[in-house]
Design a protein around this motif. Structure first.
Motif, PDB file in Angstrom:
ATOM      1  N   HIS A 113       0.851  -1.186   0.000  1.00 26.87           N
ATOM      2  CA  HIS A 113       0.000   0.000   0.000  1.00 26.87           C
ATOM      3  C   HIS A 113       0.889   1.239   0.000  1.00 26.87           C
ATOM      4  O   HIS A 113       2.087   1.176   0.257  1.00 26.87           O
ATOM      5  N   GLN A 114       0.285   2.371  -0.280  1.00 21.78           N
ATOM      6  CA  GLN A 114       1.019   3.630  -0.235  1.00 21.78           C
ATOM      7  C   GLN A 114       1.474   3.891   1.197  1.00 21.78           C
ATOM      8  O   GLN A 114       0.752   3.608   2.151  1.00 21.78           O
ATOM      9  N   TYR A 125       4.673   4.043  -3.024  1.00 26.56           N
ATOM     10  CA  TYR A 125       5.102   2.919  -2.200  1.00 26.56           C
ATOM     11  C   TYR A 125       6.556   3.128  -1.769  1.00 26.56           C
ATOM     12  O   TYR A 125       7.389   3.580  -2.550  1.00 26.56           O
ATOM     13  N   THR A 147      -1.998  -4.095   4.776  1.00 24.35           N
ATOM     14  CA  THR A 147      -2.541  -2.769   4.464  1.00 24.35           C
ATOM     15  C   THR A 147      -2.966  -2.039   5.732  1.00 24.35           C
ATOM     16  O   THR A 147      -3.396  -0.890   5.672  1.00 24.35           O
TER      17      THR A 147
END
Length: 749
Positions: free
Chosen positions: A259-260, A277, A340
């Motif tokens: 996830h970012q 990322y 996440t």
């Protein structure tokens, strides 16, 4: 209907009460029921939550006792808010977690110690608990799960530094010494006395060891580091610091989150990729060499690493040879665990007595200390409301689907013979604990059995464990060591035996040991040759100069291997010139010996023999000074205080010239003043610090560095030497600066 329901309730209450009275255990309703949706784990493995925030808060480390129960360090005071205000409150604790109904999930917790200040490490050793409380290292006896007699082991263990850079780890190694991350001392309780002696300063947070006894660690931006040799074996020469044998980066730092990622310097080039990322680790910690014996063979002695900023755990395969260890990403572009869940903050990993791997998940939003957290990350956390994720915490367990866990024995009840059997167990945790318990029992009747074990050749270092039990019992003899050196076929065992000969380096043993050395050198084995070169340090002190030829033979044989050359310099402590004059060393060794001689003449010791405590880094010192001098008026968050002082955060005075900012701090400022387009009519003036003898040029540079990190868009620095020059550039007419003078002065000239 009403009567029936009431009867059922009464009957249920009676049933529950009678079950309790009969002694049966009932299920606690504190067992965690937490979804792990969003967590990915490598194929073939299972991840579960076995303890959660109803039973613990902010866990940072743990250990297992002899009954298999978990003891957990809870650092509750760490960053209680985005400003870090209140972190010195004595609200930390160490708790005992139990699974009373034996269903694999923790259902009971009790506090063993509380009112601790930022506790960060502990170890169950010597029948008691070694732990930190503020800067101090304590040992406390355990009496029926309650603290008994306390002993202050080290009053300055974690003094100085920042909580992110303070001593921690407290890991018992196979050599009976307790090692640390981020501290250059090791400890041992020997014959009733606590010993403390220098060692190499290793890593930042967390420490682990392999079956041989080599140490592994890391820092925030290097995911895995390690030593190529056993600890304290190449630092005998106090005037020479090895650069190759210890502290090597073992792998790359590439990371693959799912996830970012919100990280401290996410705005800088290449920190995040085009998708947002994270590309390389920025807060790696808590490494573990897996030695549990309950994963498939391909995972044996793999290196696992926590990456809490990206909510994942890495897996590296290790390759060993006699003078080097390397690590590689286990599966290309894929992590062992990735999530996440931005609250997933793995900070430490441990082998368990059942062979599972245990994850200490601090489970919180903020993991960056105030001294280092950037304005960028502060805003990111606030935007995601991650700053509100406090007072949580979890312990997770990793098992393999195709293999069985080991039954957890109650080691508090086993006898010496049972413990001897455990020295050959494929679970390294059980071997390590059995070794220590055998030493604590002081049972001399098992010496013959231990001697027999020293001749065993297996992958579980049984012979090595047996040697150090004998050493811990003060039952090791030169005859036992000599028999190992002449009979063992395992180079790793021979290496440890060579190291242990140093206890018997006397003239009476010279004739025999020289014959043994000659035979060992004829085996042409790198591991044996390396530790022979290392152990000669003590034998040379007997005065037998003929042993220099043994070193010379090894030196010539491995002239291009720097680890060997460093080991030889270590062994030649004080005999560098004698070797130079008689043995015609190679160019590499000659350079190292000349450096050691020069350092001795200048009395420049390896820093580990000088340093007593961790130094306070610039940003931490800047934070401390800011809070004591500046925050009263400008606010801890730098947003200013109404009618008292304007904001610093994002102001033109913070984002502008560093020399102008330094001049304001040095010489003071009077209002009115306009900040970010708003005029502040101040009734008092800001005094300067130039005449404060307790504030140095470096102190002012440190204050600026902190403010730049915390309140500026793009942080800049100023050197103490530049601050010094600005002391003489006082405002015209004396007094303090006015806004008009600030705008008219060219501070860059």
């Amino acid at each position: 209907m009403t009567t029936k329901i009431s009867f059922q309730r009464v009957f249920a209450s009676i049933l529950i009460l009678s079950t309790f009275i009969a002694g049966f255990k009932i299920i606690s309703f504190n067992e965690p029921k937490i979804s792990l949706e969003g967590y990915q784990i490598e194929d073939g493995f299972e991840l579960s939550v076995i303890a959660s925030e109803s039973l613990l808060k902010a866990p940072v480390s743990m250990d297992f006792d002899n009954k298999g129960r978990m003891w957990v360090v809870e650092m509750i005071g760490y960053m209680p808010n985005l400003e870090g205000i209140g972190e010195d409150e004595p609200n930390g604790r160490i708790s005992i977690l139990e699974d009373r109904d034996k269903n694999g999930i923790i259902d009971h917790s009790k506090v063993f110690l509380d009112k601790l200040v930022l506790p960060r490490a502990m170890a169950l050793v010597y029948g008691g608990l070694l732990y930190t409380d503020g800067p101090k290292l304590w040992f406390v006896e355990i009496k029926n799960d309650k603290p008994g007699k306390k002993t202050l082991v080290d009053p300055i263990y974690a003094e100085g530094g920042n909580v992110e850079h303070s001593s921690n780890g407290l890991m018992m190694n196979i050599d009976n010494w307790i090692y640390n991350a981020n501290y250059n001392f090791r400890y041992q309780l020997k014959n009733g006395k606590w010993l403390k002696e220098p060692t190499t300063n290793r890593g930042q947070w967390g420490i682990t060891h392999d079956n041989f006894g080599r140490l592994y660690y890391n820092n925030n931006s290097v995911q895995l580091q390690g030593d190529f040799v056993l600890p304290n074996k190449v630092i005998r020469n106090k005037y020479f610091k090895p650069l190759i044998a210890e502290g090597q980066k073992l792998s790359n730092n590439r990371v693959f989150p799912i996830h970012q990622t919100s990280v401290n310097r996410g705005y800088q080039k290449d920190v995040l990729d085009e998708k947002g990322y994270l590309t390389n680790v920025t807060a790696s910690c808590g490494p573990l060499i897996y030695r549990g014996g309950a994963f498939p063979n391909a995972y044996h002695q793999n290196a696992f690493v926590c990456v809490p900023e990206a909510n994942l755990i890495k897996r590296n395969t290790l390759t060993f040879n006699s003078t080097q260890t390397t690590a590689n990403q286990a599966i290309a572009e894929k992590e062992f665990i990735a999530s996440t869940d931005e609250g997933f903050r793995p900070v430490n990993l441990f082998n368990g007595p059942d062979g599972a791997m245990y994850i200490v998940d601090m489970h919180r939003g903020i993991i960056q200390h105030k001294a280092y957290i950037s304005q960028y990350l502060t805003e990111e956390l606030s935007k995601k409301k991650l700053d509100t994720l406090q007072n949580a915490g979890r312990i997770l367990k990793v098992v393999n689907k195709s293999t069985k866990l080991h039954p957890i024995p109650d080691l508090s009840k086993v006898n010496s013979k049972d413990l001897l059997v455990l020295l050959s167990h494929h679970n390294g945790w059980l071997r390590d604990r059995a070794q220590q318990l055998l030493i604590q029992k002081k049972d001399i009747s098992i010496v013959k059995d231990l001697v027999a074990l020293t001749q065993i050749n297996n992958d579980y270092s049984t012979a090595i464990h047996a040697l150090y039990v004998l050493d811990g019992l003060n039952a090791l003899s030169f005859k036992i060591i000599s028999d190992v050196l002449t009979k063992s076929k395992q180079p790793e065992t021979l290496a440890h035996a060579l190291v242990l000969t140093e206890h018997f380096a006397h003239t009476t043993n010279l004739a025999k040991i020289k014959l043994i050395f000659k035979d060992l050198q004829s085996q042409n084995n790198e591991t044996i040759d390396l530790y022979l070169a290392i152990c000669l340090n003590s034998w040379l002190k007997t005065g037998d100069t003929s042993l220099l030829s043994n070193l010379a033979q090894i030196e010539k044989k491995y002239a291009d291997k720097q680890v060997f050359q460093e080991a030889i310099v270590s062994s030649l402590d004080g005999k560098e010139e004698q070797y130079l004059n008689t043995q015609n060393p190679s160019a590499l060794l000659k350079n190292n010996l000349t450096l050691a001689i020069s350092n001795r003449q200048k009395k420049e010791l390896n820093l580990i023999f000088v340093k007593e405590k961790n130094a306070v880094d610039n940003r931490t010192k800047g934070l401390q000074l800011f809070r004591s001098i500046c925050a009263t008026c400008h606010g801890a968050d730098g947003k200013g205080i109404q009618d008292l002082a304007p904001p610093l955060k994002d102001s033109e005075y913070i984002n502008g010239s560093m020399k102008r900012l330094a001049s304001i701090i040095l010489h003071g400022l009077s209002g009115p003043i306009t900040v970010n387009g708003k005029q502040y009519l101040l009734n008092n003036e800001m005094p300067g610090l130039a005449n404060n003898k307790d504030i140095s040029d470096q102190d002012i540079a440190d204050i600026i560095r902190f403010t730049q990190n915390a309140f500026a868009k793009d942080g800049k620095n100023i050197a103490a030497s530049e601050v010094k020059k600005l002391r003489d550039k006082k405002p015209l007419g004396g007094g303090v600066f006015s806004e008009k003078q600030l705008l008219e002065t060219d501070f860059e000239k």
